[in-house]
Design a protein around this motif. Sequence first.
Motif, PDB file in Angstrom:
ATOM      1  N   THR A 271       0.850  -1.191   0.000  1.00  7.49           N
ATOM      2  CA  THR A 271       0.000   0.000   0.000  1.00  7.49           C
ATOM      3  C   THR A 271       0.886   1.241   0.000  1.00  7.49           C
ATOM      4  O   THR A 271       2.094   1.170   0.255  1.00  7.49           O
ATOM      5  N   ARG A 272       0.281   2.380  -0.297  1.00  8.85           N
ATOM      6  CA  ARG A 272       1.033   3.644  -0.272  1.00  8.85           C
ATOM      7  C   ARG A 272       1.605   3.883   1.124  1.00  8.85           C
ATOM      8  O   ARG A 272       2.747   4.339   1.269  1.00  8.85           O
ATOM      9  N   GLY A 273       0.813   3.583   2.155  1.00 10.62           N
ATOM     10  CA  GLY A 273       1.288   3.774   3.524  1.00 10.62           C
ATOM     11  C   GLY A 273       2.511   2.933   3.830  1.00 10.62           C
ATOM     12  O   GLY A 273       3.445   3.388   4.487  1.00 10.62           O
ATOM     13  N   ALA A 274       2.517   1.689   3.348  1.00  8.63           N
ATOM     14  CA  ALA A 274       3.659   0.806   3.582  1.00  8.63           C
ATOM     15  C   ALA A 274       4.907   1.321   2.875  1.00  8.63           C
ATOM     16  O   ALA A 274       6.009   1.313   3.436  1.00  8.63           O
ATOM     17  N   LEU A 275       4.737   1.774   1.614  1.00  6.51           N
ATOM     18  CA  LEU A 275       5.888   2.284   0.868  1.00  6.51           C
ATOM     19  C   LEU A 275       6.464   3.534   1.521  1.00  6.51           C
ATOM     20  O   LEU A 275       7.696   3.677   1.638  1.00  6.51           O
ATOM     21  N   LEU A 276       5.586   4.455   1.953  1.00  9.78           N
ATOM     22  CA  LEU A 276       6.067   5.665   2.614  1.00  9.78           C
ATOM     23  C   LEU A 276       6.748   5.329   3.939  1.00  9.78           C
ATOM     24  O   LEU A 276       7.769   5.929   4.294  1.00  9.78           O
ATOM     25  N   THR A 277       6.184   4.373   4.681  1.00 10.99           N
ATOM     26  CA  THR A 277       6.781   3.988   5.964  1.00 10.99           C
ATOM     27  C   THR A 277       8.157   3.380   5.765  1.00 10.99           C
ATOM     28  O   THR A 277       9.114   3.722   6.478  1.00 10.99           O
ATOM     29  N   LEU A 278       8.287   2.476   4.786  1.00 13.08           N
ATOM     30  CA  LEU A 278       9.583   1.862   4.514  1.00 13.08           C
ATOM     31  C   LEU A 278      10.601   2.908   4.059  1.00 13.08           C
ATOM     32  O   LEU A 278      11.762   2.896   4.497  1.00 13.08           O
ATOM     33  N   GLY A 279      10.166   3.809   3.177  1.00  6.59           N
ATOM     34  CA  GLY A 279      11.071   4.861   2.723  1.00  6.59           C
ATOM     35  C   GLY A 279      11.500   5.772   3.854  1.00  6.59           C
ATOM     36  O   GLY A 279      12.676   6.135   3.971  1.00  6.59           O
ATOM     37  N   GLY A 280      10.555   6.148   4.713  1.00  5.39           N
ATOM     38  CA  GLY A 280      10.884   6.992   5.860  1.00  5.39           C
ATOM     39  C   GLY A 280      11.829   6.316   6.820  1.00  5.39           C
ATOM     40  O   GLY A 280      12.773   6.931   7.331  1.00  5.39           O
ATOM     41  N   CYS A 281      11.589   5.026   7.094  1.00  9.05           N
ATOM     42  CA  CYS A 281      12.481   4.279   7.985  1.00  9.05           C
ATOM     43  C   CYS A 281      13.888   4.180   7.409  1.00  9.05           C
ATOM     44  O   CYS A 281      14.880   4.269   8.139  1.00  9.05           O
ATOM     45  N   ALA A 282      13.973   3.996   6.082  1.00  9.57           N
ATOM     46  CA  ALA A 282      15.288   3.913   5.437  1.00  9.57           C
ATOM     47  C   ALA A 282      16.052   5.226   5.597  1.00  9.57           C
ATOM     48  O   ALA A 282      17.236   5.226   5.979  1.00  9.57           O
ATOM     49  N   LEU A 283      15.379   6.356   5.323  1.00 12.72           N
ATOM     50  CA  LEU A 283      16.042   7.652   5.460  1.00 12.72           C
ATOM     51  C   LEU A 283      16.455   7.916   6.907  1.00 12.72           C
ATOM     52  O   LEU A 283      17.578   8.370   7.180  1.00 12.72           O
ATOM     53  N   ALA A 284      15.546   7.631   7.848  1.00 11.64           N
ATOM     54  CA  ALA A 284      15.849   7.878   9.252  1.00 11.64           C
ATOM     55  C   ALA A 284      16.986   6.994   9.738  1.00 11.64           C
ATOM     56  O   ALA A 284      17.842   7.430  10.522  1.00 11.64           O
ATOM     57  N   THR A 285      17.028   5.748   9.258  1.00 11.35           N
ATOM     58  CA  THR A 285      18.101   4.835   9.662  1.00 11.35           C
ATOM     59  C   THR A 285      19.450   5.313   9.142  1.00 11.35           C
ATOM     60  O   THR A 285      20.460   5.284   9.863  1.00 11.35           O
ATOM     61  N   ILE A 286      19.492   5.751   7.878  1.00  9.32           N
ATOM     62  CA  ILE A 286      20.749   6.270   7.320  1.00  9.32           C
ATOM     63  C   ILE A 286      21.230   7.458   8.152  1.00  9.32           C
ATOM     64  O   ILE A 286      22.415   7.551   8.505  1.00  9.32           O
ATOM     65  N   GLY A 287      20.308   8.379   8.455  1.00  8.76           N
ATOM     66  CA  GLY A 287      20.686   9.525   9.275  1.00  8.76           C
ATOM     67  C   GLY A 287      21.202   9.113  10.642  1.00  8.76           C
ATOM     68  O   GLY A 287      22.196   9.649  11.149  1.00  8.76           O
ATOM     69  N   GLY A 288      20.524   8.141  11.266  1.00  6.37           N
ATOM     70  CA  GLY A 288      20.956   7.673  12.583  1.00  6.37           C
ATOM     71  C   GLY A 288      22.325   6.995  12.557  1.00  6.37           C
ATOM     72  O   GLY A 288      23.139   7.200  13.448  1.00  6.37           O
ATOM     73  N   VAL A 289      22.561   6.196  11.511  1.00  2.00           N
ATOM     74  CA  VAL A 289      23.856   5.534  11.380  1.00  2.00           C
ATOM     75  C   VAL A 289      24.972   6.554  11.198  1.00  2.00           C
ATOM     76  O   VAL A 289      26.059   6.429  11.781  1.00  2.00           O
TER      77      VAL A 289
END
Length: 296
Positions: A271-289
């Motif tokens: 779903t759109r919500g799942a894609l946005l959530t995965l994309g957001g988690c990816a960006l946030a994880t990169i920033g955190g790392v």
Amino acid sequence: MMGILAALVTVLAWGTWLAPSQNVPLRRQEIRTFYVATANLIVALAVALWRGSWELDAGAFWWPFAGGLVWAVSGLCAFTATANLGIAKAFGIWAPLNIVVSLVAGRVIFGEFAHPSRTQLTVLVLAVLLIVAGVVLIVAAKPGAEQQSGTRSVPRGLLGALGAGVLWGLYFVPVELAGVSPWAGALPLAIGIFAGSTVLLLLTRHGPRLAAAQDYLRVTGTGVLWSVGNFGMLMLVDAWGAGRGYTVSQLSLVVNALVGIYWLKEPAPRTRGALLTLGGCALATIGGVVIGALKS
């Protein structure tokens, strides 16, 4: 080898710890916090007995104990967030905020990053922007119709996620102020978590009774998984140092998002919500790392 094992334990435990009790019917989230705290205290007592780390003076005890009280409120905020937003969205919001808040606390309270170079400052700003962009994507991932039904409240969930993001980024401060090792502070921290969770439950005037026998196993399983991840993190810090260890632990955000979407269907896959959530988690994880690497 020990560092790799500790990393796997930390990422898998912290990436899945919320899932067992996510769908347990509860009258109040304080009940779940209480059982998680109880399970964590039992594990902490067992580890302290195994290590023989019982000796702490009063001053060294009360600081981690206070950190445990902060954690108890943080846990309640987190469970409120997951109950209203789903695991993937809630975790994706509070985890990167933990990093930013801990970074600010380290600078203000402990004097970290006192004289950053221009390159460090530039990378730090870019990393924070990545985290903010990730959180914005996650918040923009509106829940599906099945998640909007019932008693779920998006505003309440967002407030809970923000509370967990701030408070879980600060609960370590009293432990650091005590001047003890994380291993030494683990037991008084667990006692503080249990005490705070018990008070929160008593204030609701609800008993800790659950609807079914298997529900007790599921909510305590959540507590055991968090505790296992916590001690895995301690071993990871021993093996790789605080900066690298903290960085690797952020990969639990990815595991958590996958569990939330593909196991609990919050939000549903593809779903759109799942894609946005995965994309957001990816960006946030990169920033955190990136921030974790800078801190090391």
